[in-house]
Design an enzyme around this catalytic site. Structure first.
Site, PDB file in Angstrom:
ATOM      1  N   TYR A 176     -15.299 -12.167  -0.822  1.00  0.00           N
ATOM      2  CA  TYR A 176     -16.007 -10.968  -1.296  1.00  0.00           C
ATOM      3  C   TYR A 176     -17.221 -11.337  -2.131  1.00  0.00           C
ATOM      4  CZ  TYR A 176     -12.578  -7.727   0.537  1.00  0.00           C
ATOM      5  OH  TYR A 176     -11.796  -6.988   1.386  1.00  0.00           O
TER       6      TYR A 176
ATOM      7  N   ARG B  88      -3.575   6.708   0.530  1.00  0.00           N
ATOM      8  CA  ARG B  88      -4.118   7.856   1.249  1.00  0.00           C
ATOM      9  C   ARG B  88      -3.148   8.633   2.124  1.00  0.00           C
ATOM     10  NH1 ARG B  88      -9.182   4.447   3.237  1.00  0.00           N
ATOM     11  NH2 ARG B  88      -7.560   2.896   3.068  1.00  0.00           N
TER      12      ARG B  88
ATOM     13  N   ARG C  80       0.826  -1.224   0.000  1.00  0.00           N
ATOM     14  CA  ARG C  80       0.000   0.000   0.000  1.00  0.00           C
ATOM     15  C   ARG C  80       0.852   1.262   0.000  1.00  0.00           C
ATOM     16  NH1 ARG C  80      -5.832  -1.125   1.681  1.00  0.00           N
ATOM     17  NH2 ARG C  80      -5.992  -3.040   0.499  1.00  0.00           N
TER      18      ARG C  80
ATOM     19  N   ASP D  91      -6.638  -3.249  -7.554  1.00  0.00           N
ATOM     20  CA  ASP D  91      -7.250  -3.890  -6.395  1.00  0.00           C
ATOM     21  C   ASP D  91      -7.438  -5.371  -6.716  1.00  0.00           C
ATOM     22  OD1 ASP D  91      -8.581  -2.849  -3.672  1.00  0.00           O
ATOM     23  OD2 ASP D  91      -9.668  -4.601  -4.371  1.00  0.00           O
TER      24      ASP D  91
ATOM     25  N   ARG E 132      -7.100  12.282  -5.905  1.00  0.00           N
ATOM     26  CA  ARG E 132      -8.391  11.681  -5.617  1.00  0.00           C
ATOM     27  C   ARG E 132      -9.531  12.702  -5.764  1.00  0.00           C
ATOM     28  NH1 ARG E 132      -9.170   8.851   0.154  1.00  0.00           N
ATOM     29  NH2 ARG E 132      -8.880  11.016   0.735  1.00  0.00           N
TER      30      ARG E 132
HETATM   31  O1  CP3 Z   1      -0.007   0.684  -4.013  1.00  0.00           O
HETATM   32  C1  CP3 Z   1      -0.201  -0.480  -3.666  1.00  0.00           C
HETATM   33  O2  CP3 Z   1       0.473  -1.032  -2.778  1.00  0.00           O
HETATM   34  C2  CP3 Z   1      -1.335  -1.257  -4.308  1.00  0.00           C
HETATM   35  C3  CP3 Z   1      -2.483  -1.043  -3.470  1.00  0.00           C
HETATM   36  C4  CP3 Z   1      -3.553  -2.053  -3.250  1.00  0.00           C
HETATM   37  C5  CP3 Z   1      -4.903  -1.670  -3.221  1.00  0.00           C
HETATM   38  N1  CP3 Z   1      -5.645  -2.777  -2.974  1.00  0.00           N
HETATM   39  C6  CP3 Z   1      -5.417  -0.327  -3.466  1.00  0.00           C
HETATM   40  C7  CP3 Z   1      -6.530   0.125  -2.619  1.00  0.00           C
HETATM   41  C8  CP3 Z   1      -3.472  -3.398  -2.976  1.00  0.00           C
HETATM   42  C9  CP3 Z   1      -2.253  -4.285  -2.885  1.00  0.00           C
HETATM   43  C10 CP3 Z   1      -4.811  -3.857  -2.797  1.00  0.00           C
HETATM   44  C11 CP3 Z   1      -5.175  -5.252  -2.513  1.00  0.00           C
HETATM   45  C12 CP3 Z   1      -6.362  -5.508  -1.693  1.00  0.00           C
HETATM   46  N2  CP3 Z   1      -7.603  -4.970  -1.846  1.00  0.00           N
HETATM   47  C13 CP3 Z   1      -6.429  -6.454  -0.658  1.00  0.00           C
HETATM   48  C14 CP3 Z   1      -5.297  -7.317  -0.213  1.00  0.00           C
HETATM   49  C15 CP3 Z   1      -4.389  -6.559   0.676  1.00  0.00           C
HETATM   50  C16 CP3 Z   1      -4.797  -6.554   2.101  1.00  0.00           C
HETATM   51  O3  CP3 Z   1      -5.112  -5.465   2.604  1.00  0.00           O
HETATM   52  O4  CP3 Z   1      -4.799  -7.630   2.715  1.00  0.00           O
HETATM   53  C17 CP3 Z   1      -7.736  -6.446  -0.146  1.00  0.00           C
HETATM   54  C18 CP3 Z   1      -8.248  -7.281   0.995  1.00  0.00           C
HETATM   55  C19 CP3 Z   1      -8.470  -5.500  -0.919  1.00  0.00           C
HETATM   56  C20 CP3 Z   1      -9.905  -5.151  -0.772  1.00  0.00           C
HETATM   57  C21 CP3 Z   1     -10.006  -3.707  -0.419  1.00  0.00           C
HETATM   58  N3  CP3 Z   1      -9.954  -2.670  -1.324  1.00  0.00           N
HETATM   59  C22 CP3 Z   1     -10.056  -3.147   0.885  1.00  0.00           C
HETATM   60  C23 CP3 Z   1     -10.126  -3.932   2.171  1.00  0.00           C
HETATM   61  C24 CP3 Z   1     -10.028  -1.752   0.725  1.00  0.00           C
HETATM   62  C25 CP3 Z   1      -9.899  -0.726   1.805  1.00  0.00           C
HETATM   63  C26 CP3 Z   1     -11.102  -0.067   2.287  1.00  0.00           C
HETATM   64  C27 CP3 Z   1     -10.635   1.212   3.016  1.00  0.00           C
HETATM   65  O5  CP3 Z   1     -10.994   2.278   2.540  1.00  0.00           O
HETATM   66  O6  CP3 Z   1      -9.917   1.101   4.021  1.00  0.00           O
HETATM   67  C28 CP3 Z   1      -9.989  -1.483  -0.658  1.00  0.00           C
HETATM   68  C29 CP3 Z   1      -9.918  -0.160  -1.284  1.00  0.00           C
HETATM   69  C30 CP3 Z   1      -8.525   0.228  -1.647  1.00  0.00           C
HETATM   70  N4  CP3 Z   1      -7.725  -0.505  -2.483  1.00  0.00           N
HETATM   71  C31 CP3 Z   1      -7.828   1.384  -1.229  1.00  0.00           C
HETATM   72  C32 CP3 Z   1      -6.567   1.341  -1.869  1.00  0.00           C
HETATM   73  C33 CP3 Z   1      -5.469   2.357  -1.797  1.00  0.00           C
HETATM   74  C34 CP3 Z   1      -8.345   2.468  -0.287  1.00  0.00           C
HETATM   75  C35 CP3 Z   1      -9.325   3.374  -0.962  1.00  0.00           C
HETATM   76  C36 CP3 Z   1      -8.723   4.610  -1.568  1.00  0.00           C
HETATM   77  O7  CP3 Z   1      -7.557   4.976  -1.340  1.00  0.00           O
HETATM   78  O8  CP3 Z   1      -9.442   5.249  -2.327  1.00  0.00           O
END
Ligand code: CP3
Length: 351
Positions: A155, A32, A28, A78, A41
């Protein structure tokens, strides 16, 4: 494989070559906590725009690269991104995560899932990965990533993130054949998707089985491990030289079982002492991790000490330095910068 090549540090370490210092990146690392991300964003409020419009996704992926020069640059995307290509309507909600509009609850819905054709449904992934390779050259390693069958099924069946996983566990423990059908379909799609990422330029691919740590070890062996292994075996058969990393969140009770997946590198989280992980896994298993993301809220001395401690415990072979999970949203950017500077200044002989 001792030939010193032009390949970047992380790729060489993941292959098992001896390197001067552990490569470092952060899960990540785009997102954010970075002001540049929050600014972008505002212009692109939907996650799917930020991750599926190639120019925007390329920009976001490169924000941490420009700021910190990590040894790994990960595709901004994602784990649910490939689902529309299977015919599943989804969105990613601000602060909540993935939402599946028609959760999968019946065998009929599973039969109706389409075969993934990445060139048709995910062409932006090729554009993004090619651009990232072009941009970082041999200075960093481009990582792709996917979700694992169990976590994507969670999911699909729950319809959203869950604390209890009661719907998918209900299916697993009352109609296992139905869930196995879904897991097998997902495994096939994920193997296809990993190959597509590699063919598009990904040099290392990480598979996230984030919610497999919610399973008891005996159920992990039935519903998660065989599908992780099937995916890795399929990919290894056609792309034997691409290192594959596995992550399971909350995996302290599963480490030895994770090693049976065929992954080249296992991610360790901070609930396990790195020295203990090395003893439990044996010295031939490569590891990634494992600082508590909360360490980055600490003082510089504390961050530095934890980096040294982790690197010393991991030893000088087969270690990719990382957090044990993703960097947290309010992490101070200057502490992330300090983490990378310190890690990149290391030589293997940390006292
Ligand atoms: O830059 C990187 O490292 C890539 C980023 C990345 C995202 N999703 C972007 C994202 C990665 C590696 C993922 C994988 C992902 N997505 C996982 C596996 C990683 C883990 O956390 O175990 C999972 C479970 C998801 C599903 C998912 N998508 C979740 C739980 C969330 C977060 C909800 C929140 O807001 O906290 C997302 C949304 C998401 N994917 C965000 C990001 C940066 C946050 C929303 C945003 O920034 O707009």
């Amino acid at each position: 494989m001792g030939i010193s090549s032009n390949d970047p540090l992380l790729l060489r370490a993941a292959r098992g070559e001896v390197v001067d210092r552990p490569p470092v990146w952060m899960m990540r690392q785009a997102g954010r906590y970075m002001k540049a991300y929050r600014d972008l964003r505002e212009k692109y409020p939907c996650f799917r725009q930020r991750s599926e419009i190639p120019e925007v996704a390329i920009e976001v992926s490169l924000q941490p690269w420009r700021a910190f020069q990590p040894d790994g640059v990960i595709l901004f995307s994602d784990i649910v991104t490939p689902l529309p290509g299977l015919g599943v309507d989804m969105d990613i909600a601000e602060g909540k995560g993935p939402i599946i509009y028609s959760p999968i609850r019946t065998e009929k819905q599973i039969e109706n899932l389409r075969t993934l054709e990445p060139e048709e449904s995910l062409p932006f992934i090729r554009t993004i990965l090619q651009a990232l390779r072009q941009e970082v050259g041999n200075k960093s390693t481009v990582l792709g990533f996917v979700g694992a069958p169990w976590t994507l099924a969670a999911y699909l069946v729950e319809g959203k993130g869950s604390k209890t996983y009661s719907v998918i566990k209900g299916m697993a423990f009352s109609e296992p054949a139905v869930l196995h059908k879904l897991l097998a379909k997902l495994a096939e799609a994920i193997a296809t998707y990993i190959r597509y990422q590699i063919d598009s330029g990904a040099q290392v691919v990480q598979m996230f089985d984030s919610w497999a740590g919610q399973l008891s070890p005996q159920d992990y062996e039935v519903f998660a491990l065989p599908y992780q292994k099937w995916v890795f075996d399929q990919v290894k058969a056609t792309h034997p030289h691409t290192p594959l990393i596995l992550l399971v969140s909350g995996s302290a009770g599963l480490l030895e079982r994770m090693a049976k997946s065929g992954a080249d590198v296992l991610t360790i989280d901070w609930t396990v002492d790195m020295a203990d992980a090395r003893v439990r896994l044996g010295k031939h298993v490569k590891v990634q991790g494992n600082l508590d993301p909360g360490v980055l809220f600490g003082s510089r001395e504390f961050i530095r000490d934890r980096i040294f401690d982790t690197v010393r415990k991991a030893g000088n072979w087969g270690h990719i330095l990382n957090l044990g999970h993703g960097v947290l949203p309010d992490t101070p950017e200057e502490n992330v910068a300090f983490f990378f500077e310190t890690a990149k200044g290391l030589k293997t002989a940390v006292a």
